[in-house]
Scaffold this motif. Structure first.
Motif, PDB file in Angstrom:
ATOM      1  N   HIS A   1       0.836  -1.199   0.000  1.00 26.37           N
ATOM      2  CA  HIS A   1       0.000   0.000   0.000  1.00 26.37           C
ATOM      3  C   HIS A   1       0.874   1.254   0.000  1.00 26.37           C
ATOM      4  O   HIS A   1       0.616   2.212  -0.742  1.00 26.37           O
ATOM      5  N   HIS A   2       1.921   1.233   0.809  1.00 26.29           N
ATOM      6  CA  HIS A   2       2.840   2.377   0.878  1.00 26.29           C
ATOM      7  C   HIS A   2       3.533   2.598  -0.466  1.00 26.29           C
ATOM      8  O   HIS A   2       3.632   3.743  -0.947  1.00 26.29           O
ATOM      9  N   MET A   3       4.002   1.518  -1.080  1.00 23.40           N
ATOM     10  CA  MET A   3       4.706   1.632  -2.357  1.00 23.40           C
ATOM     11  C   MET A   3       3.783   2.122  -3.465  1.00 23.40           C
ATOM     12  O   MET A   3       4.185   2.896  -4.339  1.00 23.40           O
TER      13      MET A   3
ATOM     14  N   GLU B   1       1.511   4.202  -3.261  1.00 25.59           N
ATOM     15  CA  GLU B   1       1.264   5.630  -3.120  1.00 25.59           C
ATOM     16  C   GLU B   1       2.403   6.480  -3.669  1.00 25.59           C
ATOM     17  O   GLU B   1       2.327   7.700  -3.676  1.00 25.59           O
ATOM     18  N   HIS B   2       3.485   5.824  -4.123  1.00 24.37           N
ATOM     19  CA  HIS B   2       4.645   6.547  -4.646  1.00 24.37           C
ATOM     20  C   HIS B   2       4.566   6.717  -6.160  1.00 24.37           C
ATOM     21  O   HIS B   2       5.573   6.586  -6.870  1.00 24.37           O
ATOM     22  N   ASN B   3       3.360   6.972  -6.664  1.00 21.98           N
ATOM     23  CA  ASN B   3       3.156   7.255  -8.089  1.00 21.98           C
ATOM     24  C   ASN B   3       3.725   6.175  -8.996  1.00 21.98           C
ATOM     25  O   ASN B   3       4.305   6.458 -10.041  1.00 21.98           O
ATOM     26  N   THR B   4       3.590   4.909  -8.578  1.00 19.20           N
ATOM     27  CA  THR B   4       4.049   3.808  -9.401  1.00 19.20           C
ATOM     28  C   THR B   4       2.959   3.392 -10.383  1.00 19.20           C
ATOM     29  O   THR B   4       1.778   3.637 -10.165  1.00 19.20           O
TER      30      THR B   4
ATOM     31  N   GLU C   1      -1.662  -1.752  -6.057  1.00 15.48           N
ATOM     32  CA  GLU C   1      -1.342  -2.314  -4.748  1.00 15.48           C
ATOM     33  C   GLU C   1      -1.403  -3.837  -4.772  1.00 15.48           C
ATOM     34  O   GLU C   1      -0.562  -4.521  -4.185  1.00 15.48           O
TER      35      GLU C   1
END
Length: 288
Positions: free
Chosen positions: A38-40, A42-45, A49
């Motif tokens: 979830h955190h990753m 959110e890094h515009n990837t 998720e």
């Protein structure tokens, strides 16, 4: 930022550390694979998720597979993972009297036996590398006290100042008992609830001066609480208080630890070391 608190080693311990204060990390939360995905995400990837979660789960399985094949797995700028063993102290490779040889197996050495299982425990060792080595972390880390520790330090400073002022006032008034150093009376110790949560197939006990402590018991602030854990065979237990790890010491397969009851309602979580498919929340990692 990493927040710290001060932990006092029980003075009943016969060691140079007894009564000393040591800084410990106050861990805020434990992030699961899903939390990291979830955190990753959110890094515009460009990956969802769900896609990241699947990749991470497969990655963990593959790391475990390679480690159990006797390989080391290096994750650049994170850690090198490999298996290590805690060995039994064998006197000989072959005991002619018992017609018994050293075996490449896991188990406890029988009392009086000269040879037998070579390995007591197998562990996963994580060795920091790249950006996570000690020297590199020292460059970037920011440390601070927890709010509770800041308050405790301020209170200790205030108490010391008040005692000093009171002593000076008594001296300046010919030792008068009624000026400058009057006592406000003793404070009544407060009680705080301790919730205890255990998991795993091993056994654990929580005591104060040999008396059992059960979940929900009300304890006095600074009560010395003792933990004793007998883990499942071949596993390493963990214990946390309000999310912060409690240091455990192993002796003949029994792990013990202690802590002073905080001045607040608290939660003690004990994992006696059961591992299912290599992961039940007990990472079993050794420190670098």
């Amino acid at each position: 930022m990493i927040e710290l608190y001060l932990s006092k080693v029980t003075e009943t311990t016969e060691s140079e550390q007894a009564g000393k204060l040591y800084a410990r990390v106050s861990y805020k939360q434990t992030l699961s694979v899903q939390d990291m995905a979830h955190h990753m995400a959110e890094h515009n990837t460009m990956f969802s998720e769900g896609s990241i979660t699947g990749i991470l789960i497969d990655f963990v399985k593959c790391v475990r597979e390679q480690v159990l094949m006797g390989n080391t797995v290096k994750i650049d700028n994170l850690a090198i993972f490999k298996a290590t063993v805690e060995a039994n102290a064998l006197e000989t490779m072959y005991d002619a009297e018992q017609d018994k040889v050293a075996s490449a197996t896991i188990g406890n050495l029988a009392e009086g036996a000269k040879t037998g299982p070579a390995v007591k425990v197998i562990k996963l060792l994580a060795q920091s590398t790249g950006d996570f080595t000690r020297d590199e972390l020292k460059k970037d880390v920011k440390l601070a006290w927890t709010d509770k520790t800041k308050a405790e330090i301020a209170a200790a400073k205030g108490t010391s100042s008040s005692a000093s002022e009171g002593s000076e006032s008594q001296s300046g008034n010919g030792g008068s008992q009624n000026q400058g150093g009057s006592s406000t009376g003793s404070e009544t110790a407060e009680n705080f609830a301790l919730t205890i949560s255990t998991s795993g197939s091993g056994s654990a006990s929580v005591t104060i001066n040999g008396s059992a402590v059960t979940s929900g018991s009300n304890l006095n602030e600074d009560d010395e609480v003792e933990i004793s854990i007998t883990p499942a065979t071949g596993q390493v237990p963990t214990a946390t208080l309000n999310g912060s790890s409690i240091e455990l010491t192993e002796n003949d397969g029994v792990y013990t630890g202690n802590f002073a009851m905080p001045g607040q309602a608290s939660t003690l979580v004990i994992n006696t070391g059961t591992v299912s498919n290599g992961d039940d929340g007990d990472d079993g990692l050794d420190k670098d």
